[in-house]
Design an enzyme around this catalytic site. Structure first.
Site, PDB file in Angstrom:
ATOM      1  N   SER A 146       0.834  -1.201  -0.042  1.00 18.15           N
ATOM      2  CA  SER A 146      -0.056   0.159   0.091  1.00 18.15           C
ATOM      3  C   SER A 146       0.859   1.072  -0.164  1.00 18.15           C
ATOM      4  O   SER A 146       2.037   1.273   0.642  1.00 18.15           O
ATOM      5  CB  SER A 146      -0.956   0.078   1.126  1.00 18.15           C
ATOM      6  OG  SER A 146      -1.462   1.425   1.359  1.00 18.15           O
ATOM      7  N   TYR A 159      -0.853   0.189  10.231  1.00 14.54           N
ATOM      8  CA  TYR A 159      -0.756  -0.252   9.101  1.00 14.54           C
ATOM      9  C   TYR A 159       0.127   0.121   8.230  1.00 14.54           C
ATOM     10  O   TYR A 159       0.831  -0.806   7.486  1.00 14.54           O
ATOM     11  CB  TYR A 159      -2.356  -0.065   8.524  1.00 14.54           C
ATOM     12  CG  TYR A 159      -2.583  -0.720   7.202  1.00 14.54           C
ATOM     13  CD1 TYR A 159      -2.925  -1.934   6.860  1.00 14.54           C
ATOM     14  CD2 TYR A 159      -2.339   0.095   5.805  1.00 14.54           C
ATOM     15  CE1 TYR A 159      -3.102  -2.397   5.725  1.00 14.54           C
ATOM     16  CE2 TYR A 159      -2.555  -0.250   4.560  1.00 14.54           C
ATOM     17  CZ  TYR A 159      -3.203  -1.649   4.607  1.00 14.54           C
ATOM     18  OH  TYR A 159      -3.235  -1.896   3.303  1.00 14.54           O
TER      19      TYR A 159
END
Length: 248
Positions: A146, A159
């Site tokens: 990501s 994250y």
């Protein structure tokens, strides 16, 4: 980059295959001829995937498994070796978001879960299947990442840190295997209409975000036996290869 290679006779392992990008990647890999080993926690989602793959004439093996089950990951590698003797494709897609919150407000159990699934589970998976991918004539590994790993936005710390760690695992693995037939890369899907994005962006209109089937199509090109790139990140939104690695 959305070419569809011929994957007939190839064995592909996809984690997080019960929904979203993993679900659609598994369907498309099977449609291209691969036998898909579909891994996820949700049995219902796996069964739905199996029905769709079989209806289209493809083949799949379902593996209900939580990626915090480290010994289960080890057994998976052993089972693949016993049944097929190799692995041709790995799509390490499974991940959890955790929470969007100030770093000091993140509960320890939430942080630990994000790291267990996104980092330790990914490493354990790599460790389990690396010998199998080396036995393929064109092993291909895709670690789903990501842009959060690089933007390091406020409130995304667990994250973002987990994806940065997973990318570093990918780069080290790619460097170790650079002189082999194995190619190892990361895939940044960008904005995608998934349950995880809905959790992170609850006010967003999902119709404004690309469907997982559109995004997953890029993964097929990344597992093409003719692929030469390794140690890079493919950004689906920009349709380009990038490297964040600094010169030694």
């Amino acid at each position: 980059m959305t070419t569809t290679p011929d994957l007939s006779g190839r064995i592909a392992l996809v984690t997080g295959a019960s929904r979203g990008i993993g679900y659609n990647a598994a369907k498309q890999l099977a449609a291209a001829g691969a036998h898909v080993i579909a891994v996820a926690r949700t049995v219902g989602g796996l069964e739905e995937l199996d029905d769709e793959i079989k209806a289209a004439g493809g083949q799949a093996t379902l593996v209900p498994l939580d990626l915090t089950d480290m010994t289960g990951i080890d057994r998976l590698g052993g089972s693949i070796h016993e049944r097929w003797g190799k692995l041709d494709i790995l799509v390490a897609n499974a991940a959890v978001l955790g929470v969007i919150a100030p770093i000091g407000h993140v509960e320890a159990k939430v942080f630990d879960k994000v790291m267990a699934v996104n980092v330790t589970g990914t490493w354990r998976l790599i460790r389990s299947v690396d010998p199998l991918l080396r036995l393929s004539d064109a092993g291909r590994a895709v670690i789903v990442t990501s842009n959060a790993a690089h933007s390091a936005r406020a409130f995304w710390a667990p994250y973002a840190a987990s994806k940065a760690a997973a990318e570093t695992l990918m780069r080290s693995w790619a460097d170790e295997t650079r002189n082999l037939r194995l190619r190892v890369n990361a895939f940044d899907p960008g904005r995608t209409r998934t349950a995880m994005r809905a959790q992170a962006m609850p006010g967003e209109n999902p119709e404004t975000v690309p469907h997982p089937s559109e995004v997953a199509a890029h993964i097929l090109s990344m597992v093409d036996p003719a692929l030469s790139q390794t140690g890079l990140i493919y950004q689906a939104r920009e349709q380009r290869w990038v490297s964040y690695q600094q010169p030694a």
